[in-house]
Design a protein around this motif. Structure first.
Motif, PDB file in Angstrom:
ATOM      1  N   UNK A  62       0.824  -1.193   0.000  1.00  0.00           N
ATOM      2  CA  UNK A  62       0.000   0.000   0.000  1.00  0.00           C
ATOM      3  C   UNK A  62       0.864   1.250   0.000  1.00  0.00           C
ATOM      4  N   UNK A  63       0.241   2.324  -0.430  1.00  0.00           N
ATOM      5  CA  UNK A  63       0.855   3.649  -0.375  1.00  0.00           C
ATOM      6  C   UNK A  63       0.180   4.427   0.742  1.00  0.00           C
ATOM      7  N   UNK A  76      -6.166   8.311   2.884  1.00  0.00           N
ATOM      8  CA  UNK A  76      -4.806   8.483   3.391  1.00  0.00           C
ATOM      9  C   UNK A  76      -3.961   7.244   3.116  1.00  0.00           C
ATOM     10  N   UNK A  77      -4.598   6.184   2.615  1.00  0.00           N
ATOM     11  CA  UNK A  77      -3.903   4.934   2.323  1.00  0.00           C
ATOM     12  C   UNK A  77      -4.539   4.289   1.091  1.00  0.00           C
ATOM     13  N   UNK A  78      -3.687   3.755   0.205  1.00  0.00           N
ATOM     14  CA  UNK A  78      -4.166   3.132  -1.029  1.00  0.00           C
ATOM     15  C   UNK A  78      -3.535   1.749  -1.170  1.00  0.00           C
ATOM     16  N   UNK A  79      -4.376   0.720  -1.316  1.00  0.00           N
ATOM     17  CA  UNK A  79      -3.880  -0.648  -1.508  1.00  0.00           C
ATOM     18  C   UNK A  79      -3.439  -0.846  -2.952  1.00  0.00           C
ATOM     19  N   UNK A 134      13.810   7.588 -13.865  1.00  0.00           N
ATOM     20  CA  UNK A 134      13.964   7.654 -15.320  1.00  0.00           C
ATOM     21  C   UNK A 134      13.600   6.341 -15.995  1.00  0.00           C
ATOM     22  N   UNK A 135      13.595   5.266 -15.211  1.00  0.00           N
ATOM     23  CA  UNK A 135      13.296   3.947 -15.747  1.00  0.00           C
ATOM     24  C   UNK A 135      12.440   3.219 -14.718  1.00  0.00           C
ATOM     25  N   UNK A 136      12.013   2.028 -15.032  1.00  0.00           N
ATOM     26  CA  UNK A 136      11.245   1.231 -14.084  1.00  0.00           C
ATOM     27  C   UNK A 136      12.144   0.902 -12.888  1.00  0.00           C
ATOM     28  N   UNK A 137      11.624   1.143 -11.663  1.00  0.00           N
ATOM     29  CA  UNK A 137      12.428   0.989 -10.449  1.00  0.00           C
ATOM     30  C   UNK A 137      11.695   0.081  -9.470  1.00  0.00           C
ATOM     31  N   UNK A 138      12.431  -0.826  -8.849  1.00  0.00           N
ATOM     32  CA  UNK A 138      11.873  -1.721  -7.847  1.00  0.00           C
ATOM     33  C   UNK A 138      11.637  -0.949  -6.547  1.00  0.00           C
ATOM     34  N   UNK A 139      10.478  -1.203  -5.922  1.00  0.00           N
ATOM     35  CA  UNK A 139      10.139  -0.534  -4.672  1.00  0.00           C
ATOM     36  C   UNK A 139      10.480  -1.420  -3.481  1.00  0.00           C
ATOM     37  N   UNK A 153       4.466   6.970   1.126  1.00  0.00           N
ATOM     38  CA  UNK A 153       5.415   5.980   1.655  1.00  0.00           C
ATOM     39  C   UNK A 153       4.923   4.602   1.210  1.00  0.00           C
ATOM     40  N   UNK A 154       5.835   3.793   0.668  1.00  0.00           N
ATOM     41  CA  UNK A 154       5.510   2.447   0.203  1.00  0.00           C
ATOM     42  C   UNK A 154       5.684   1.467   1.361  1.00  0.00           C
ATOM     43  N   UNK A 155       4.627   0.670   1.630  1.00  0.00           N
ATOM     44  CA  UNK A 155       4.688  -0.356   2.680  1.00  0.00           C
ATOM     45  C   UNK A 155       4.233  -1.684   2.123  1.00  0.00           C
TER      46      UNK A 155
END
Length: 156
Positions: A62-63, A76-79, A134-139, A153-155
């Motif tokens: 989620x974000x 405030x939170x997105x799955x 600039x490119x696809x990025x791993x979170x 924030x990525x959780x």
């Protein structure tokens, strides 16, 4: 005169055998790929995971909105299930009414067990941990994503 007849016949035979070799090579590659996939399925780690012996990480990420700036967001939170789109357009999962956000700004996509952030050629760009994407990025857990005035924030 016989060379005019012999040459096309020879070329035809060579092409026929080449086609047969290519077909067998293709079949070999397909069988090899199927074998390697089946071999991975039968591995003890995958059997434990299927049987529930091994704890799997949470399937949904989620974000979390850390700083909404001056933007009113739906939540405030997105799955994040398979994918999540962010932008000004109404068709996005997260709609941000901000002049600094493009119609289709960014996308987060799940691939296997990882989540990937992609900037969709936005005008004002996307930032991950204060670095330009600039490119696809791993979170990774705790990564900060800034789009326009909003910081997420990525959780996992």
């Amino acid at each position: 005169m016989p060379i005019k007849i012999l040459l096309p016949t020879l070329i035809s035979i060579i092409l026929q055998y080449s086609m047969v070799v290519l077909i067998y090579y293709f079949l070999f590659r397909v069988i090899k790929m199927i074998h390697s996939d089946l071999k991975q399925v039968r591995s003890p780690a995958s059997v434990q995971a299927v049987a529930g012996w091994e704890r799997q990480p949470s399937e949904t990420a989620r974000l979390i909105v850390i700083d909404p700036g001056n933007i009113a967001l739906q939540s405030a939170s997105f799955s994040i299930h398979e994918s999540l789109t962010i932008g000004r357009g109404k068709s996005n999962d997260i709609v941000m009414d901000d002049a600094f956000v493009s119609h289709d700004h960014a996308c987060i996509t799940k691939y296997k067990h990882d989540y990937w952030l992609t900037d969709l050629q936005s005008t004002n760009k996307t930032y991950l941990n204060e670095k330009l994407v600039t490119d696809e990025v791993s979170l990774h857990e705790g990564d900060l994503i800034k789009i326009g005035a909003v910081t997420f924030k990525f959780e996992r």
